[in-house]
Design a protein around this motif. Structure first.
Motif, short mmCIF file in Angstrom:
data_model
loop_
_atom_site.label_atom_id
_atom_site.label_comp_id
_atom_site.label_asym_id
_atom_site.label_seq_id
_atom_site.Cartn_x
_atom_site.Cartn_y
_atom_site.Cartn_z
N GLN A 30 43.67 27.50 50.72
CA GLN A 30 42.75 26.39 50.45
C GLN A 30 43.03 25.21 51.37
OE1 GLN A 30 40.33 27.52 48.65
NE2 GLN A 30 41.71 29.24 48.34
N LEU A 31 44.29 24.99 51.68
CA LEU A 31 44.62 23.91 52.61
C LEU A 31 44.09 24.22 54.01
CD1 LEU A 31 48.22 22.98 51.44
CD2 LEU A 31 46.09 21.76 50.99
N PHE A 73 44.66 37.74 40.04
CA PHE A 73 43.88 38.19 38.90
C PHE A 73 44.75 38.92 37.88
CE2 PHE A 73 40.81 41.02 36.75
CZ PHE A 73 39.90 40.07 36.34
N ARG A 74 45.77 39.63 38.37
CA ARG A 74 46.68 40.35 37.48
C ARG A 74 47.73 39.46 36.84
NH1 ARG A 74 49.22 45.35 39.75
NH2 ARG A 74 50.05 45.33 37.65
N GLY A 75 47.89 38.22 37.32
CA GLY A 75 48.79 37.29 36.67
C GLY A 75 50.14 37.13 37.32
N PHE A 76 50.29 37.54 38.57
CA PHE A 76 51.56 37.36 39.25
C PHE A 76 51.74 35.92 39.70
CE2 PHE A 76 51.32 41.91 39.42
CZ PHE A 76 52.63 42.32 39.37
N ARG A 77 52.97 35.55 39.94
CA ARG A 77 53.31 34.18 40.29
C ARG A 77 53.10 33.88 41.78
NH1 ARG A 77 59.35 32.61 39.08
NH2 ARG A 77 59.01 34.60 38.12
N TRP A 78 53.47 34.78 42.67
CA TRP A 78 53.48 34.48 44.10
C TRP A 78 52.11 34.20 44.70
CZ3 TRP A 78 50.82 37.49 47.51
CH2 TRP A 78 50.50 38.79 47.11
N PRO A 79 51.00 34.75 44.19
CA PRO A 79 49.72 34.48 44.84
C PRO A 79 49.25 33.03 44.71
CG PRO A 79 49.55 36.45 43.51
CD PRO A 79 50.84 35.81 43.18
N ARG A 80 49.81 32.29 43.76
CA ARG A 80 49.41 30.88 43.67
C ARG A 80 49.75 30.13 44.95
NH1 ARG A 80 52.09 28.46 38.63
NH2 ARG A 80 53.74 29.76 39.37
N ALA A 81 50.92 30.41 45.51
CA ALA A 81 51.29 29.76 46.77
C ALA A 81 50.39 30.22 47.91
CB ALA A 81 52.75 30.06 47.09
N GLY A 82 50.08 31.50 47.95
CA GLY A 82 49.19 32.00 48.98
C GLY A 82 47.80 31.41 48.87
#
Length: 168
Positions: free
Chosen positions: A116-117, A102-111
């Motif tokens: 989701q997988l 929510f804050r816009g960091f890059r690393w949580p996209r991978a998490g």
């Protein structure tokens, strides 16, 4: 793409603000989340989905703890305690992913992608095992989150690295 060398002696007092047609897609300011730009709706929806999954894990952990303390039969008590600890730690991890996404960091996209997988991996057998409502409740949000994770606006907004300029 490389950056021009920094020479602070002749730096102008006002930082360069990218224009609409410079191809960078970056918003003015040091980071997308702090630049005063509007947060994309896709980020909000994605954060809500991941937060709902974290809450579901927390509820499952609470139910599991109640079952464990009321004397439900288990093969291994310490195995059940370990399972409870895993549920709680995964819920905490997903809440952290939600917050930093929510804050816009890059690393949580991978998490978020990995989560989701995992949900899809559990959702398909649940659906085909006869629990249609539970399977759909897992598959639909996970599918929406997977699509949203790869949208252009989400990628450009969630590109903040800790202490570094935006990556994209």
């Amino acid at each position: 793409m490389s950056r021009p060398p920094e020479n602070h002696s002749d730096a102008s007092p006002e930082p360069r603000k990218p224009g609409p047609n410079d191809g960078s897609g970056a918003s003015p300011g040091p980071f997308p989340a702090e630049a005063g730009t509007a947060r994309p709706r896709a980020i909000m929806v994605l954060s809500l989905i991941v937060a709902a999954e974290a809450t579901a894990l927390l509820v499952a952990a609470g139910w599991y703890a109640v079952q464990l303390t009321t004397g439900a039969p288990v093969l291994s008590f310490w195995g059940a305690v370990f399972t409870l600890a895993l549920l709680l730690s995964f819920a905490a991890w997903l809440f952290a992913v939600t917050y930093f996404l929510f804050r816009g960091f890059r690393w949580p996209r991978a998490g978020a992608l990995v989560a989701q997988l995992f949900v899809l991996t559990i959702g398909f057998p649940t659906l085909t095992g006869g629990y249609v409502a539970a399977g759909i409740a897992m598959l639909v949000p996970a599918s929406v989150a997977l699509v949203l994770l790869f949208t252009k606006r989400v990628i450009s907004f969630a590109s903040r690295a800790a202490g570094a300029p935006p990556a994209l």
